[in-house]
Design a protein around this motif. Structure first.
Motif, PDB file in Angstrom:
ATOM      1  N   GLN A  93       5.227   6.205  20.226  1.00  0.00           N
ATOM      2  CA  GLN A  93       4.968   7.090  19.093  1.00  0.00           C
ATOM      3  C   GLN A  93       4.666   6.292  17.828  1.00  0.00           C
ATOM      4  O   GLN A  93       3.730   6.619  17.086  1.00  0.00           O
ATOM      5  CB  GLN A  93       6.166   8.005  18.850  1.00  0.00           C
ATOM      6  N   THR A 143      -1.310  10.847   3.138  1.00  0.00           N
ATOM      7  CA  THR A 143      -1.867  12.051   3.769  1.00  0.00           C
ATOM      8  C   THR A 143      -2.025  11.871   5.273  1.00  0.00           C
ATOM      9  O   THR A 143      -1.662  12.743   6.063  1.00  0.00           O
ATOM     10  CB  THR A 143      -3.227  12.396   3.139  1.00  0.00           C
ATOM     11  N   ILE A 146       1.412  11.880   7.016  1.00  0.00           N
ATOM     12  CA  ILE A 146       1.917  13.245   7.213  1.00  0.00           C
ATOM     13  C   ILE A 146       1.147  13.941   8.330  1.00  0.00           C
ATOM     14  O   ILE A 146       1.740  14.623   9.183  1.00  0.00           O
ATOM     15  CB  ILE A 146       1.795  14.040   5.898  1.00  0.00           C
ATOM     16  N   GLU A 147      -0.154  13.741   8.340  1.00  0.00           N
ATOM     17  CA  GLU A 147      -1.002  14.367   9.357  1.00  0.00           C
ATOM     18  C   GLU A 147      -0.641  13.897  10.759  1.00  0.00           C
ATOM     19  O   GLU A 147      -0.482  14.708  11.681  1.00  0.00           O
ATOM     20  CB  GLU A 147      -2.465  14.045   9.049  1.00  0.00           C
ATOM     21  N   SER A 148      -0.491  12.590  10.934  1.00  0.00           N
ATOM     22  CA  SER A 148      -0.190  12.050  12.260  1.00  0.00           C
ATOM     23  C   SER A 148       1.218  12.418  12.709  1.00  0.00           C
ATOM     24  O   SER A 148       1.451  12.715  13.886  1.00  0.00           O
ATOM     25  CB  SER A 148      -0.360  10.528  12.252  1.00  0.00           C
ATOM     26  N   THR A 149       2.172  12.394  11.779  1.00  0.00           N
ATOM     27  CA  THR A 149       3.542  12.770  12.116  1.00  0.00           C
ATOM     28  C   THR A 149       3.625  14.232  12.526  1.00  0.00           C
ATOM     29  O   THR A 149       4.304  14.584  13.500  1.00  0.00           O
ATOM     30  CB  THR A 149       4.485  12.511  10.930  1.00  0.00           C
ATOM     31  N   ALA A 150       2.928  15.092  11.788  1.00  0.00           N
ATOM     32  CA  ALA A 150       2.908  16.518  12.131  1.00  0.00           C
ATOM     33  C   ALA A 150       2.247  16.754  13.471  1.00  0.00           C
ATOM     34  O   ALA A 150       2.655  17.631  14.249  1.00  0.00           O
ATOM     35  CB  ALA A 150       2.187  17.306  11.035  1.00  0.00           C
ATOM     36  N   LEU A 151       1.241  15.951  13.778  1.00  0.00           N
ATOM     37  CA  LEU A 151       0.513  16.144  15.034  1.00  0.00           C
ATOM     38  C   LEU A 151       1.380  15.854  16.250  1.00  0.00           C
ATOM     39  O   LEU A 151       1.393  16.621  17.214  1.00  0.00           O
ATOM     40  CB  LEU A 151      -0.727  15.248  15.049  1.00  0.00           C
ATOM     41  N   PHE A 153       4.539  15.988  16.556  1.00  0.00           N
ATOM     42  CA  PHE A 153       5.646  16.924  16.713  1.00  0.00           C
ATOM     43  C   PHE A 153       5.174  18.366  16.861  1.00  0.00           C
ATOM     44  O   PHE A 153       5.988  19.283  16.907  1.00  0.00           O
ATOM     45  CB  PHE A 153       6.605  16.813  15.522  1.00  0.00           C
ATOM     46  N   ALA A 154       3.866  18.551  16.932  1.00  0.00           N
ATOM     47  CA  ALA A 154       3.319  19.897  17.094  1.00  0.00           C
ATOM     48  C   ALA A 154       3.506  20.367  18.534  1.00  0.00           C
ATOM     49  O   ALA A 154       3.600  19.555  19.462  1.00  0.00           O
ATOM     50  CB  ALA A 154       1.841  19.914  16.726  1.00  0.00           C
ATOM     51  N   THR A 193      -8.577  20.603  18.179  1.00  0.00           N
ATOM     52  CA  THR A 193      -8.095  20.310  16.832  1.00  0.00           C
ATOM     53  C   THR A 193      -7.930  18.806  16.635  1.00  0.00           C
ATOM     54  O   THR A 193      -8.342  18.254  15.606  1.00  0.00           O
ATOM     55  CB  THR A 193      -6.750  21.010  16.573  1.00  0.00           C
TER      56      THR A 193
END
Length: 368
Positions: A93, A143, A146-151, A153-154, A193
């Protein structure tokens, strides 16, 4: 892993691993030296200070791009590519997030450098704000983080080790699933996405980078033809412009294959979505490794585009600085990074002693 890829070429893996090892050692060292060089240069105005900060950030990112491949090198030298990433989910990860941030940031910085230098060439009387050179990359990196971390854990996204590419990446399904399982609508949406988000930066950045590259060439050619008498300031600006053009060209050469292959994957994905009865096996064979219709060849192609080319790009950038920037190679030999107290000269090499004097600095525009 596909059946054709159960036995990767150990010779090719060792070759690629060795190339990446040299890139890690030399690229990181060269970029650190380049960072120290830019850090010690004096800036006569705001525009010079802007490019000083920007080059310092670029060398830091390029250094990290070279260093991040230590796990890939381990996989290349391991038996059947079973290295640290294959059995450490947390490390997998972290490496995916690092890969995502560094590749996107590298593209962003090249675009920022190219457009900024074009602005300086077209409007030599205007100055760039040095704060922008520091704030804009920081905002972009946060940015992307945040984008990669959110991805990862999506829902429906699984970060997995891809032995085909010797790296970790997101997948719309768990790699342990049966390859005959049907792909759900949610999995397809996640895949679309991810590809759109990932492609947005390199595709969008390539357009202004290419435009500024062409306009810079045209401007330099036009100004050279029109001007019979060139003052020293104009010469410095032109030399700096040529350096940026070479850096930009190197980026285009190493990143166009990435744009092409990602666009190809997106087209294949749309075809898969339009079909019926597709399975997870279809995702692997028709989307992820379908450039040549050969999983063995596709795996090495993707590895070169995703891992090897960015590493070579980051390794060669300091070589451009060395060749293009005046007296760059003498900077450390003259000991300017330590105030002239560690100056290396023929006298020093023979006696071990040298006379020290005040450190002299030159305008950054003369060098970059």
């Amino acid at each position: 892993m596909s059946a054709d890829f159960q036995t990767p070429s150990k010779v090719l893996d060792d070759i690629f691993g060795t190339v990446l090892l040299f890139s890690l050692l030399l690229g990181s060292a060269f970029n650190i030296l380049s960072f120290l060089y830019f850090k010690t240069q004096a800036a006569r105005n705001k525009t010079s200070l802007y490019f000083k900060y920007l080059y310092m950030i670029i060398t830091c990112v390029d250094c990290c791009v070279c260093l991040q491949n230590f796990c890939v090198i381990n996989s290349a030298y391991s038996e059947n590519r079973t290295g640290w990433l294959s059995n450490n989910y947390g490390l997998c990860q972290c490496m995916f997030i690092a890969f995502w941030i560094l590749t996107q940031s590298s593209i962003f910085l090249v675009g920022m450098l190219s457009i900024s230098r074009l602005f300086a060439l077209w409007y030599p009387g205007r100055h760039l704000n040095p704060r922008i050179a520091m704030i804009a990359p920081l905002v972009f990196i946060v940015t992307v983080l945040i984008e990669s971390t959110a991805l990862i854990f999506a829902p429906y996204v699984h970060v997995a080790y891809f032995p085909e590419w010797m790296m970790c990446g997101p997948s719309p399904y768990d790699r342990t699933c049966d390859q005959d399982d049907k792909m759900t609508t949610e999995q397809i949406h996640v895949a679309v996405t991810f590809l759109v988000v990932y492609q947005s930066v390199p595709v969008m950045a390539l357009i202004p980078i290419s435009i500024s590259f062409g306009m810079s060439l045209w401007f330099l050619k036009k100004s050279s033809t029109a001007s019979k008498v060139i003052n020293s300031s104009t010469k410095r600006q032109r030399k700096a412009g040529v350096t940026v053009i070479i850096v930009t060209l190197l980026y285009i050469v190493f990143n166009i294959p990435l744009i092409v292959i990602l666009t190809f994957i997106l087209v294949k994905l749309v075809e898969l979505v339009a079909s019926t009865g597709y399975t997870l096996g279809d995702w692997n064979e028709k989307v992820m490794t379908a450039a040549f219709g050969n999983t063995w060849l596709d795996s090495y192609l993707m590895f070169m585009i995703l891992v090897l080319f960015p590493a070579l790009n980051s390794t060669l950038n300091p070589v451009i600085y060395f060749c293009r920037i005046k007296n760059f190679q003498l900077h450390f030999l003259e000991g300017k990074m330590c105030g002239g107290k560690c100056k290396i000269s023929p006298e020093t090499m023979v006696t071990g002693f040298t006379k020290t004097g005040p450190m002299t600095t030159t305008n950054l525009d003369e060098r970059v």
